[in-house]
Scaffold this active site. Structure first.
Site, mmCIF file in Angstrom:
data_model
loop_
_atom_site.group_PDB
_atom_site.id
_atom_site.type_symbol
_atom_site.label_atom_id
_atom_site.label_comp_id
_atom_site.label_asym_id
_atom_site.label_seq_id
_atom_site.Cartn_x
_atom_site.Cartn_y
_atom_site.Cartn_z
ATOM 1 N N TRP A 242 1.405 2.310 -8.936
ATOM 2 C CA TRP A 242 1.717 3.607 -9.557
ATOM 3 C C TRP A 242 3.126 3.549 -10.157
ATOM 4 O O TRP A 242 3.338 3.860 -11.327
ATOM 5 C CB TRP A 242 1.606 4.679 -8.480
ATOM 6 C CG TRP A 242 1.807 6.089 -8.912
ATOM 7 C CD1 TRP A 242 1.828 6.563 -10.190
ATOM 8 C CD2 TRP A 242 2.008 7.215 -8.049
ATOM 9 N NE1 TRP A 242 2.027 7.925 -10.178
ATOM 10 C CE2 TRP A 242 2.142 8.342 -8.877
ATOM 11 C CE3 TRP A 242 2.077 7.378 -6.662
ATOM 12 C CZ2 TRP A 242 2.341 9.623 -8.364
ATOM 13 C CZ3 TRP A 242 2.271 8.650 -6.142
ATOM 14 C CH2 TRP A 242 2.399 9.756 -6.976
ATOM 15 N N LYS B 251 0.802 -1.237 0.000
ATOM 16 C CA LYS B 251 0.000 0.000 0.000
ATOM 17 C C LYS B 251 0.828 1.277 0.000
ATOM 18 O O LYS B 251 0.435 2.296 0.570
ATOM 19 C CB LYS B 251 -0.984 0.027 1.203
ATOM 20 C CG LYS B 251 -1.745 -1.228 1.444
ATOM 21 C CD LYS B 251 -2.331 -1.826 0.192
ATOM 22 C CE LYS B 251 -3.434 -1.010 -0.392
ATOM 23 N NZ LYS B 251 -3.837 -1.560 -1.717
ATOM 24 N N SER B 252 1.968 1.197 -0.657
ATOM 25 C CA SER B 252 2.856 2.361 -0.692
ATOM 26 C C SER B 252 2.905 3.029 -2.057
ATOM 27 O O SER B 252 3.678 3.978 -2.249
ATOM 28 C CB SER B 252 4.276 1.927 -0.303
ATOM 29 O OG SER B 252 4.272 1.355 0.977
ATOM 30 N N ARG C 280 -8.068 3.483 -4.450
ATOM 31 C CA ARG C 280 -9.103 3.895 -3.506
ATOM 32 C C ARG C 280 -9.171 5.420 -3.502
ATOM 33 O O ARG C 280 -9.995 5.999 -4.194
ATOM 34 C CB ARG C 280 -8.760 3.312 -2.120
ATOM 35 C CG ARG C 280 -9.947 3.037 -1.214
ATOM 36 C CD ARG C 280 -9.469 2.402 0.071
ATOM 37 N NE ARG C 280 -8.364 3.146 0.654
ATOM 38 C CZ ARG C 280 -8.483 4.222 1.430
ATOM 39 N NH1 ARG C 280 -9.678 4.667 1.744
ATOM 40 N NH2 ARG C 280 -7.413 4.854 1.910
ATOM 41 N N TYR D 286 6.380 8.511 -1.835
ATOM 42 C CA TYR D 286 5.045 8.668 -2.408
ATOM 43 C C TYR D 286 4.623 10.133 -2.391
ATOM 44 O O TYR D 286 4.135 10.673 -3.389
ATOM 45 C CB TYR D 286 4.073 7.803 -1.590
ATOM 46 C CG TYR D 286 2.612 7.874 -1.983
ATOM 47 C CD1 TYR D 286 2.051 6.886 -2.789
ATOM 48 C CD2 TYR D 286 1.786 8.897 -1.520
ATOM 49 C CE1 TYR D 286 0.702 6.934 -3.132
ATOM 50 C CE2 TYR D 286 0.447 8.955 -1.858
ATOM 51 C CZ TYR D 286 -0.086 7.970 -2.662
ATOM 52 O OH TYR D 286 -1.424 8.023 -2.998
ATOM 53 N N GLY E 49 -5.956 7.566 -2.990
ATOM 54 C CA GLY E 49 -4.676 8.065 -3.494
ATOM 55 C C GLY E 49 -4.324 9.456 -2.990
ATOM 56 O O GLY E 49 -3.858 10.297 -3.738
ATOM 57 N N SER F 293 -1.467 9.422 -13.679
ATOM 58 C CA SER F 293 -2.132 10.135 -12.574
ATOM 59 C C SER F 293 -3.142 9.189 -11.931
ATOM 60 O O SER F 293 -3.610 8.230 -12.562
ATOM 61 C CB SER F 293 -2.850 11.377 -13.100
ATOM 62 O OG SER F 293 -4.006 10.977 -13.812
ATOM 63 N N PHE F 294 -3.464 9.463 -10.683
ATOM 64 C CA PHE F 294 -4.411 8.603 -9.972
ATOM 65 C C PHE F 294 -5.733 8.505 -10.734
ATOM 66 O O PHE F 294 -6.276 7.411 -10.942
ATOM 67 C CB PHE F 294 -4.638 9.136 -8.550
ATOM 68 C CG PHE F 294 -5.648 8.337 -7.786
ATOM 69 C CD1 PHE F 294 -5.319 7.112 -7.233
ATOM 70 C CD2 PHE F 294 -6.953 8.796 -7.640
ATOM 71 C CE1 PHE F 294 -6.256 6.346 -6.547
ATOM 72 C CE2 PHE F 294 -7.900 8.047 -6.951
ATOM 73 C CZ PHE F 294 -7.540 6.826 -6.405
ATOM 74 N N HIS G 293 7.309 -7.426 -2.134
ATOM 75 C CA HIS G 293 7.120 -6.831 -0.803
ATOM 76 C C HIS G 293 8.086 -7.468 0.202
ATOM 77 O O HIS G 293 7.944 -7.291 1.412
ATOM 78 C CB HIS G 293 5.693 -7.077 -0.289
ATOM 79 C CG HIS G 293 4.618 -6.333 -1.029
ATOM 80 N ND1 HIS G 293 4.753 -5.035 -1.440
ATOM 81 C CD2 HIS G 293 3.365 -6.714 -1.406
ATOM 82 C CE1 HIS G 293 3.631 -4.649 -2.050
ATOM 83 N NE2 HIS G 293 2.781 -5.648 -2.046
HETATM 84 P P1 A3P Z 1 -5.115 4.489 -0.860
HETATM 85 O O1 A3P Z 1 -5.619 3.195 -0.330
HETATM 86 O O2 A3P Z 1 -4.693 5.433 0.217
HETATM 87 O O3 A3P Z 1 -6.032 5.137 -1.841
HETATM 88 P P2 A3P Z 1 -0.059 -0.288 -3.741
HETATM 89 O O4 A3P Z 1 -0.071 -0.087 -5.212
HETATM 90 O O5 A3P Z 1 1.323 -0.412 -3.175
HETATM 91 O O6 A3P Z 1 -0.969 -1.400 -3.331
HETATM 92 O O7 A3P Z 1 -0.616 1.050 -3.081
HETATM 93 C C1 A3P Z 1 -1.971 1.375 -3.191
HETATM 94 C C2 A3P Z 1 -2.171 2.819 -2.765
HETATM 95 O O8 A3P Z 1 -1.577 3.670 -3.759
HETATM 96 C C3 A3P Z 1 -3.634 3.186 -2.688
HETATM 97 O O9 A3P Z 1 -3.746 4.182 -1.662
HETATM 98 C C4 A3P Z 1 -3.873 3.763 -4.082
HETATM 99 O O10 A3P Z 1 -5.003 4.580 -4.187
HETATM 100 C C5 A3P Z 1 -2.590 4.540 -4.273
HETATM 101 N N1 A3P Z 1 -2.323 4.827 -5.687
HETATM 102 C C6 A3P Z 1 -2.398 3.979 -6.722
HETATM 103 N N2 A3P Z 1 -2.116 4.613 -7.878
HETATM 104 C C7 A3P Z 1 -1.848 5.880 -7.566
HETATM 105 C C8 A3P Z 1 -1.480 7.029 -8.347
HETATM 106 N N3 A3P Z 1 -1.371 6.968 -9.661
HETATM 107 N N4 A3P Z 1 -1.286 8.186 -7.684
HETATM 108 C C9 A3P Z 1 -1.411 8.255 -6.341
HETATM 109 N N5 A3P Z 1 -1.759 7.202 -5.554
HETATM 110 C C10 A3P Z 1 -1.967 6.029 -6.169
#
Ligand code: A3P
Length: 283
Positions: free
Chosen positions: A50, A45-46, A243, A177, A245, A212-213, A92
């Site tokens: 992306w 979740k980091s 979710r 991030y 981001g 972009s998110f 991970h």
């Molecule tokens: P949130 O749950 O806070 O929305 P991972 O890819 O390591 O599983 O991390 C997932 C997290 O990265 C999620 O956070 C997700 O929304 C966020 N994320 C994914 N793509 C992104 C992007 N393009 N820009 C910013 N955050 C992003």
């Protein structure tokens, strides 16, 4: 919490989902790395997806983005051997569990760091939504699990410290991030420099737009899920990834007391960490 025992097993003191078989985890050190492998490293979740998307655009079709090295059965290692193109391999794993051959070959690695409070909230929702993880009903219970490192992939603190402690061995690029959110152009430029990719400013702007998110979330809603393209060992369902981001969501979840507890542990554990000093928590 339900059916924890069916979904989680502990290996080397770290909770893994049963999607990472014990036999595979035991065999990781037999993996043959290649000098041009690139590792995408993160605590869950980091922002791994992306980063992976940025990599895909940087290399277009010339590389294979594999599933995480620790995901699947032991046959996985053989399957990875059969890939003929350059491999981008997400993981991970902490540094100690990383297959030794990556270290021997000094493979390039990019480690994405997210502030641990937002990471904790994001992982909390993963526990709620992801059928591969045990159900957690209460934030307060989960919060203590996160602090104690009793969540999947273990302690956030130990994960980052394990990579930082060995930073001179493989020379990974550490990215934040929050800095990527603030200045994606600079982040993409940094990545391309580290990888030795020649790219002009227009191309960088284009990659920023496509990764972009909003763009990624919209695209994933349209796509059918393809398990071979997940970069998180905890799910094949990309829809669970995008979710909110945002930076600073933790403020809506942490009580004052929890925040104090977190900061106390953080200050103790991360006292000597140079990486920790650059982490931003948002306004
Ligand atoms: P949130 O749950 O806070 O929305 P991972 O890819 O390591 O599983 O991390 C997932 C997290 O990265 C999620 O956070 C997700 O929304 C966020 N994320 C994914 N793509 C992104 C992007 N393009 N820009 C910013 N955050 C992003």
């Amino acid at each position: 919490m339900s059916a924890q025992s069916d979904l989680i097993h502990v290996f080397n003191g770290i909770p893994f989902t049963t999607r990472s078989s014990a036999e595979l985890l035991r065999s990781l050190d037999t993996f043959k790395a290649r000098e041009d492998d690139i590792l995408l490293v993160s605590y869950p979740k980091s922002g791994t997806h992306w980063l992976a998307e940025i990599m895909k655009h940087l290399y277009s079709t010339k590389v294979s983005l594999t599933s995480p090295i620790e995901f699947g059965e032991v046959s996985k290692l053989e399957e990875m051997n059969k890939i003929t193109s350059r491999r981008i391999i997400p993981t991970h794993l902490n540094y100690d569990m990383l297959p030794k051959d990556f270290k021997a070959k000094k493979c390039k690695a990019i480690y994405i760091i997210r502030n641990p409070k937002d990471t904790a909230v994001s992982l909390y929702y993963y526990y709620k939504d992801n059928p591969n993880l045990p159900t957690i009903d209460m934030w307060s219970i989960y919060f203590n699990m996160f602090l104690q490192g009793e969540v999947v992939c273990g302690s956030w603190f130990d994960h980052i410290l394990s990579w930082e402690g060995h930073r001179n061995e493989m020379g990974p690029l550490f990215l934040y991030y929050e800095s990527m959110k603030e200045d994606p152009f600079k982040a993409v430029k940094k990545i391309s420099c580290y990888l030795g990719i020649n790219i002009n400013d227009n191309e960088i702007h284009e990659i920023c737009k496509k990764t972009s998110f909003a763009e990624m979330k919209t695209n994933v809603e349209k796509e059918n899920n393809d398990p071979t393209h997940t970069v998180c060992s905890l799910t094949s369902n990309k829809k669970l990834i995008f979710r909110k981001g945002i930076v600073g969501e933790w403020r809506h979840y942490f009580t004052n007391k929890q925040n104090r507890l977190f900061d106390d542990l953080y200050n103790t554990k991360m006292d000597s960490s140079r990486l920790a000093k650059h982490i931003h928590y948002g306004n």
